[in-house]
Design a protein around this motif. Sequence first.
Motif, short mmCIF file in Angstrom:
data_model
loop_
_atom_site.label_atom_id
_atom_site.label_comp_id
_atom_site.label_asym_id
_atom_site.label_seq_id
_atom_site.Cartn_x
_atom_site.Cartn_y
_atom_site.Cartn_z
N GLU A 28 -17.83 -91.99 -26.69
CA GLU A 28 -16.99 -91.90 -25.50
C GLU A 28 -16.19 -90.60 -25.45
O GLU A 28 -15.60 -90.29 -24.42
N THR A 29 -16.14 -89.86 -26.55
CA THR A 29 -15.46 -88.57 -26.56
C THR A 29 -16.40 -87.51 -27.12
O THR A 29 -17.16 -87.80 -28.04
N PRO A 30 -16.39 -86.33 -26.57
CA PRO A 30 -15.62 -85.92 -25.40
C PRO A 30 -16.22 -86.52 -24.12
O PRO A 30 -17.41 -86.82 -24.07
N ALA A 31 -15.38 -86.65 -23.11
CA ALA A 31 -15.85 -87.21 -21.84
C ALA A 31 -16.75 -86.21 -21.12
O ALA A 31 -16.48 -85.01 -21.10
N VAL A 32 -17.84 -86.71 -20.59
CA VAL A 32 -18.79 -85.91 -19.82
C VAL A 32 -18.66 -86.35 -18.36
O VAL A 32 -18.44 -87.53 -18.08
N GLY A 33 -18.79 -85.42 -17.45
CA GLY A 33 -18.66 -85.73 -16.02
C GLY A 33 -19.60 -86.82 -15.56
O GLY A 33 -20.72 -86.94 -16.06
#
Length: 185
Positions: A28-33
């Motif tokens: 879940e990290t890093p968040a991707v668009g």
Amino acid sequence: MVGALAALATVTGAPADATTVRFNGGFETPAVGPGSFRTFAAGRAIGAWTVGGGSVDLAGRGFWQAAEGVQALDLNGSGPGAITQTFGTLPLVKYEIAYRLAGDPGGEPAVKSGVVRIGGEPAQDFSFDVTGRSSTDMGYVRKKVTFIATGLSTTVEFLSTVPGHHGPVIDDITVKSCLAIICHI
């Protein structure tokens, strides 16, 4: 004996400590668009994981169905890739690594394959056939592999063994320690 059990509790922690916070098995990290993916090359970090070779794609919300949360990882970026993570273990304690497996349905080959390595040694081969699957129906299956730790830390690696841009997809990786034959979450 009490000291050894206290040490085990310190290393393995509660399930949230071992799997969600430190292990980052949901990617879940890093968040991707939303609706997109991001390629990570060798040496780059994805949360607590490191891309160990080649490149991998981290898919954001809505790009395809995740097994847990909203993101999942394709072990093939511009070609076959790998991810690694080292975590604390206790010697002679049995550990179980569980994960969800699917495949990128966007292209060939139909059967996506890879290997889980523990401590640099092959521990499990895996494969997934994407025939009939889609980005909204990935068909994740649960896989498990166990090992007995030999040191105070262990490195786990997931790597693709297929060419091209469309590889095995993994998500929801957890680790737990097992005392005797009973695994505690």
